[in-house]
Scaffold this active site. Structure first.
Site, PDB file in Angstrom:
ATOM      1  N   LYS A 173       1.408  -3.168   6.485  1.00 52.32           N
ATOM      2  CA  LYS A 173       1.879  -3.028   5.113  1.00 52.32           C
ATOM      3  C   LYS A 173       3.377  -2.724   5.058  1.00 52.32           C
ATOM      4  O   LYS A 173       4.060  -3.134   4.107  1.00 52.32           O
ATOM      5  CB  LYS A 173       1.060  -1.969   4.370  1.00 52.32           C
ATOM      6  CG  LYS A 173      -0.385  -2.406   4.137  1.00 52.32           C
ATOM      7  CD  LYS A 173      -0.464  -3.753   3.404  1.00 52.32           C
ATOM      8  CE  LYS A 173      -1.882  -4.186   3.117  1.00 52.32           C
ATOM      9  NZ  LYS A 173      -1.945  -5.462   2.361  1.00 52.32           N
ATOM     10  N   TYR A 228      -2.838  -0.519  10.191  1.00 51.03           N
ATOM     11  CA  TYR A 228      -2.761  -0.892   8.784  1.00 51.03           C
ATOM     12  C   TYR A 228      -1.389  -0.545   8.217  1.00 51.03           C
ATOM     13  O   TYR A 228      -0.777  -1.357   7.507  1.00 51.03           O
ATOM     14  CB  TYR A 228      -3.860  -0.173   8.008  1.00 51.03           C
ATOM     15  CG  TYR A 228      -3.948  -0.585   6.563  1.00 51.03           C
ATOM     16  CD1 TYR A 228      -4.539  -1.788   6.193  1.00 51.03           C
ATOM     17  CD2 TYR A 228      -3.442   0.234   5.544  1.00 51.03           C
ATOM     18  CE1 TYR A 228      -4.626  -2.176   4.858  1.00 51.03           C
ATOM     19  CE2 TYR A 228      -3.524  -0.136   4.218  1.00 51.03           C
ATOM     20  CZ  TYR A 228      -4.117  -1.342   3.880  1.00 51.03           C
ATOM     21  OH  TYR A 228      -4.198  -1.714   2.563  1.00 51.03           O
ATOM     22  N   SER A 277       0.852  -1.187   0.000  1.00 46.79           N
ATOM     23  CA  SER A 277       0.000   0.000   0.000  1.00 46.79           C
ATOM     24  C   SER A 277       0.883   1.232   0.000  1.00 46.79           C
ATOM     25  O   SER A 277       2.070   1.161   0.357  1.00 46.79           O
ATOM     26  CB  SER A 277      -0.878  -0.002   1.261  1.00 46.79           C
ATOM     27  OG  SER A 277      -1.579   1.217   1.411  1.00 46.79           O
TER      28      SER A 277
END
Length: 226
Positions: free
Chosen positions: A153, A149, A136
């Site tokens: 990632k 998150y 990401s």
């Protein structure tokens, strides 16, 4: 030439869009997802030779059982796409519930490990194939309220680049930033801005050829869909 492609998180969002794009290109797609209803819908839309199975990627034994059946029927995949992932509900890190944090680690990191462990030995034995682990922009930069998150990632970037150094010649492992896409996941994190970005189907029309063109020359490169 037709390829065999394995995709996790195939039932929604980017995974579902990639399924459609790869099938349209004449490739055989083998996918998994957690929702039985969504898996059954994929089976209806894309019958054999394609195959879709309900699998929780956090369950190592379930992933191994799934991979054994896939490898027996199709052989090692030409392209393995680890797409399954969760997004946390936006909040300062200290307000994130521990269960939610653990769930992100389990799906976004451990799930990728489970799938790599299940499929890559056969791919390495053949000394060919590409592993794409979805990263990401938040695996290379940060924003407030999505720290869990971002952490997962960033981990995918490191995990994939290390894996690339372990693969035999002829293979590739790539952490891929798909870009900003209007998915349910993005709307969960950024409801007010998501609609201004491309829809998954439009993205997949660019992403599928990009993924199919990856090869040994790309091993260990952090890439973005262009």
């Amino acid at each position: 030439m037709s390829k065999t492609i394995v995709i996790t998180g195939a039932t929604r969002g980017l995974g579902r869009a990639l399924v459609a794009a790869f099938v349209a290109g004449g490739h055989t797609v083998v996918g998994c997802g957690r929702s039985d209803g969504h898996v059954r819908a994929l089976r209806t839309d894309y019958p054999g030779p394609h195959s879709f199975t309900q699998v929780d990627v956090t369950d190592a034994n379930a992933v191994l059982d799934w991979s054994a059946a896939v490898l027996e029927r199709y052989g090692p995949p030409d392209l393995l796409v680890n797409n399954a992932a969760l997004m946390n509900t936006p909040a300062p890190l200290w307000e994130v519930p521990p269960d939610e944090f653990r769930a992100l680690l389990a799906v976004n990191i451990e799930g990728v490990f489970n799938v790599v462990r299940a499929f890559v030995p056969a791919m390495a034995g053949r000394q060919s194939g590409v592993v794409v682990n979805l990263s990401s922009g938040w695996g290379r930069s940060t924003s407030p309220e999505v720290a869990p998150y971002c952490a997962t990632k960033y981990a995918i970037e490191g995990l994939t680049l290390a894996l690339a150094q372990e693969l035999p010649k002829g293979m590739a492992a790539v952490p891929l930033n798909p870009g900003v896409i209007d998915t349910d996941m993005l709307r969960h994190a950024w409801a007010s801005g998501a609609a201004s970005y491309p829809k998954p189907d439009a993205w997949a029309k660019r992403a599928a050829p990009f993924l199919l063109n990856l090869g040994p020359k790309d091993n260990g490169r952090s890439l973005s869909v262009s």
